[in-house]
Design an enzyme around this catalytic site. Structure first.
Site, PDB file in Angstrom:
ATOM      1  N   TYR A   1       0.740  -1.152  -0.040  1.00 41.37           N
ATOM      2  CA  TYR A   1      -0.044  -0.023   0.009  1.00 41.37           C
ATOM      3  C   TYR A   1       0.806   1.317  -0.064  1.00 41.37           C
ATOM      4  O   TYR A   1       2.075   1.148   0.197  1.00 41.37           O
ATOM      5  CB  TYR A   1      -1.004  -0.098   1.237  1.00 41.37           C
ATOM      6  CG  TYR A   1      -0.314   0.341   2.442  1.00 41.37           C
ATOM      7  CD1 TYR A   1       0.677  -0.457   3.186  1.00 41.37           C
ATOM      8  CD2 TYR A   1      -0.640   1.595   3.233  1.00 41.37           C
ATOM      9  CE1 TYR A   1       1.186  -0.142   4.400  1.00 41.37           C
ATOM     10  CE2 TYR A   1       0.031   1.758   4.201  1.00 41.37           C
ATOM     11  CZ  TYR A   1       1.019   1.098   4.974  1.00 41.37           C
ATOM     12  OH  TYR A   1       1.613   1.128   6.201  1.00 41.37           O
TER      13      TYR A   1
ATOM     14  N   ARG B   1      -8.374 -20.143  -1.056  1.00 44.07           N
ATOM     15  CA  ARG B   1      -7.450 -20.188   0.133  1.00 44.07           C
ATOM     16  C   ARG B   1      -6.296 -21.047  -0.042  1.00 44.07           C
ATOM     17  O   ARG B   1      -6.876 -22.292   0.026  1.00 44.07           O
ATOM     18  CB  ARG B   1      -8.072 -20.112   1.368  1.00 44.07           C
ATOM     19  CG  ARG B   1      -7.174 -19.608   2.455  1.00 44.07           C
ATOM     20  CD  ARG B   1      -7.631 -19.493   3.802  1.00 44.07           C
ATOM     21  NE  ARG B   1      -6.859 -19.293   4.721  1.00 44.07           N
ATOM     22  CZ  ARG B   1      -5.954 -20.144   5.180  1.00 44.07           C
ATOM     23  NH1 ARG B   1      -5.985 -21.335   4.905  1.00 44.07           N
ATOM     24  NH2 ARG B   1      -5.149 -19.511   6.145  1.00 44.07           N
TER      25      ARG B   1
ATOM     26  N   HIS C   1      -1.865 -21.299   1.101  1.00 45.83           N
ATOM     27  CA  HIS C   1      -0.685 -20.325   1.549  1.00 45.83           C
ATOM     28  C   HIS C   1      -0.190 -20.074   0.244  1.00 45.83           C
ATOM     29  O   HIS C   1       0.154 -18.843  -0.063  1.00 45.83           O
ATOM     30  CB  HIS C   1       0.055 -21.238   2.665  1.00 45.83           C
ATOM     31  CG  HIS C   1      -0.390 -21.127   3.818  1.00 45.83           C
ATOM     32  ND1 HIS C   1      -1.600 -21.555   4.290  1.00 45.83           N
ATOM     33  CD2 HIS C   1       0.100 -20.386   5.049  1.00 45.83           C
ATOM     34  CE1 HIS C   1      -1.858 -21.274   5.624  1.00 45.83           C
ATOM     35  NE2 HIS C   1      -0.850 -20.417   5.974  1.00 45.83           N
TER      36      HIS C   1
ATOM     37  N   LYS D   1       6.618  -1.834   1.966  1.00 43.10           N
ATOM     38  CA  LYS D   1       5.469  -1.420   2.555  1.00 43.10           C
ATOM     39  C   LYS D   1       4.156  -2.217   2.205  1.00 43.10           C
ATOM     40  O   LYS D   1       3.398  -1.979   1.577  1.00 43.10           O
ATOM     41  CB  LYS D   1       4.949  -0.004   1.968  1.00 43.10           C
ATOM     42  CG  LYS D   1       4.250   0.984   2.918  1.00 43.10           C
ATOM     43  CD  LYS D   1       4.265   2.312   2.536  1.00 43.10           C
ATOM     44  CE  LYS D   1       3.251   3.278   3.036  1.00 43.10           C
ATOM     45  NZ  LYS D   1       3.319   3.395   4.689  1.00 43.10           N
TER      46      LYS D   1
ATOM     47  N   ARG E   1       7.863   3.850  -5.012  1.00 41.85           N
ATOM     48  CA  ARG E   1       7.827   2.682  -3.937  1.00 41.85           C
ATOM     49  C   ARG E   1       6.836   1.678  -3.912  1.00 41.85           C
ATOM     50  O   ARG E   1       7.078   0.323  -3.459  1.00 41.85           O
ATOM     51  CB  ARG E   1       7.768   3.523  -2.443  1.00 41.85           C
ATOM     52  CG  ARG E   1       8.035   2.471  -1.384  1.00 41.85           C
ATOM     53  CD  ARG E   1       8.237   3.285   0.050  1.00 41.85           C
ATOM     54  NE  ARG E   1       7.052   4.010   0.286  1.00 41.85           N
ATOM     55  CZ  ARG E   1       6.776   4.750   1.215  1.00 41.85           C
ATOM     56  NH1 ARG E   1       7.504   5.276   2.063  1.00 41.85           N
ATOM     57  NH2 ARG E   1       5.679   5.562   1.694  1.00 41.85           N
TER      58      ARG E   1
HETATM   59  C1  PLP Z   1       6.808   1.802   9.629  1.00 42.88           C
HETATM   60  C2  PLP Z   1       6.633   3.268   8.855  1.00 42.88           C
HETATM   61  N1  PLP Z   1       7.802   3.913   8.806  1.00 42.88           N
HETATM   62  C3  PLP Z   1       7.769   5.239   8.371  1.00 42.88           C
HETATM   63  C4  PLP Z   1       6.968   5.646   7.706  1.00 42.88           C
HETATM   64  C5  PLP Z   1       6.647   6.933   7.314  1.00 42.88           C
HETATM   65  O1  PLP Z   1       6.917   6.772   5.655  1.00 42.88           O
HETATM   66  P1  PLP Z   1       6.300   7.910   4.719  1.00 42.88           P
HETATM   67  O2  PLP Z   1       7.103   9.158   5.189  1.00 42.88           O
HETATM   68  O3  PLP Z   1       6.762   7.567   3.431  1.00 42.88           O
HETATM   69  O4  PLP Z   1       5.053   8.183   5.108  1.00 42.88           O
HETATM   70  C6  PLP Z   1       5.411   5.075   7.801  1.00 42.88           C
HETATM   71  C7  PLP Z   1       4.412   5.412   6.973  1.00 42.88           C
HETATM   72  O5  PLP Z   1       3.373   5.022   7.147  1.00 42.88           O
HETATM   73  C8  PLP Z   1       5.701   3.720   8.175  1.00 42.88           C
HETATM   74  O6  PLP Z   1       4.638   2.802   8.400  1.00 42.88           O
END
Ligand code: PLP
Length: 280
Positions: free
Chosen positions: A33, A99, A101, A146, A52
């Protein structure tokens, strides 16, 4: 104000979006996300967030073709929303199948985008600084991705909230990693320092912007490992993040940081960041 949602190529009212119970995002948190904010200047660091998103998806072997088209749809969704300050959430899950894994090759990812009003943090937080706590980092070892699997972050943030704190700073093997949804910085002898962008932190878009701003403002910057003791002894500590912005920290685990007030360099960075965000 329109409350349209983008789902798999279509713009729909929220109530009209059908999420399949066999979406792997729903069953396994198998997805990635992004969150992007927009003020007067439009979606801030749109390209960087999409780059990203693509890196995160590739890191999990999630293959999506048309990031350019998605980016255009994001702009359209934002424009249609009519919010003066908005927050865009983008989620790409691996896809839908029975479903199991192990996933099948060639699944078609499910893409969701939604916009909400951005309330922003209370002005008082920036004027007085916020209290934070430290917690053990219980995340996996691919924090640079992320991913939507955020349970350790969810539990850490909730612990902070229950203790009247703004954020939980995570500690792994004796070193500071991330906040639950923010990056951590300290200022020591006018040097701006943050942990290096290894696989143990999410390399925040705001983190990168703030490192650049600090250098532009003439401060030395360093990316190095930070022990909790060093954090407690810092002149200034602050957090960065898309919705966190540049947030001064006045106390950690009940211990005052520096003067207990937002530091000068922190606020210079906050102001420079705000200017960039609203001007672009
Ligand atoms: C674990 C974590 N670290 C750092 C950040 C900061 O990232 P950004 O500056 O891209 O929002 C986030 C943003 O959600 C995060 O979830």
């Amino acid at each position: 104000m329109s409350n349209l949602i983008y789902y798999n190529g279509q713009f729909k009212e929220k109530g009209e979006v059908y999420i399949d119970p066999e979406d792997r995002g729903y069953l396994f948190a198998d997805g990635v996300y992004e969150v992007i904010v927009a003020e007067e200047g439009g979606l801030f660091k749109l390209e960087e967030h999409f780059a990203r998103l693509e890196r995160s998806a590739l890191g999990l072997d999630i293959l999506l073709d048309d990031y350019k088209g998605l980016q255009e749809a994001a702009v359209k969704l934002l424009e249609g929303s009519g919010y003066p300050k908005a927050k865009l959430y983008i989620q790409v899950t691996r896809g839908t199948e029975t479903r199991n894994h192990a996933y099948s090759d060639g699944l078609k990812p499910n893409v969701l985008m939604m916009v909400s009003r951005l309330a922003g943090n209370p002005a008082e937080y920036f004027q007085k600084g916020v209290k934070v706590i430290t917690v053990p980092d219980e995340r996996w070892s691919r924090c640079h991705i992320k991913a939507i699997s955020l349970l350790p972050n969810v539990l850490a943030k909730t612990k902070a909230k229950r203790e009247g704190a703004f954020e939980a700073i995570q500690i792994r093997d004796g070193f500071v990693t991330d906040g639950s949804s923010s990056n951590v910085f300290l200022v020591e002898d006018e040097i701006v320092i943050t942990p290096p962008a290894t696989n143990y932190i999410l390399n925040g878009i705001t983190r990168v912007v703030v490192l650049e701003l600090a250098a532009k403002l003439g401060y030395l910057t360093r990316e190095e490992s930070i022990s909790p003791d060093r954090l407690f002894a810092a002149d200034q500590v602050f957090l960065t993040g898309t919705t966190t912005e540049v947030m001064p920290v006045c106390a950690i685990d009940g211990k005052k940081i520096g003067s207990g007030q937002p530091g000068r360099i922190t606020m210079e960075l906050y102001n420079a960041y705000r200017e960039l965000l609203t001007r672009q």
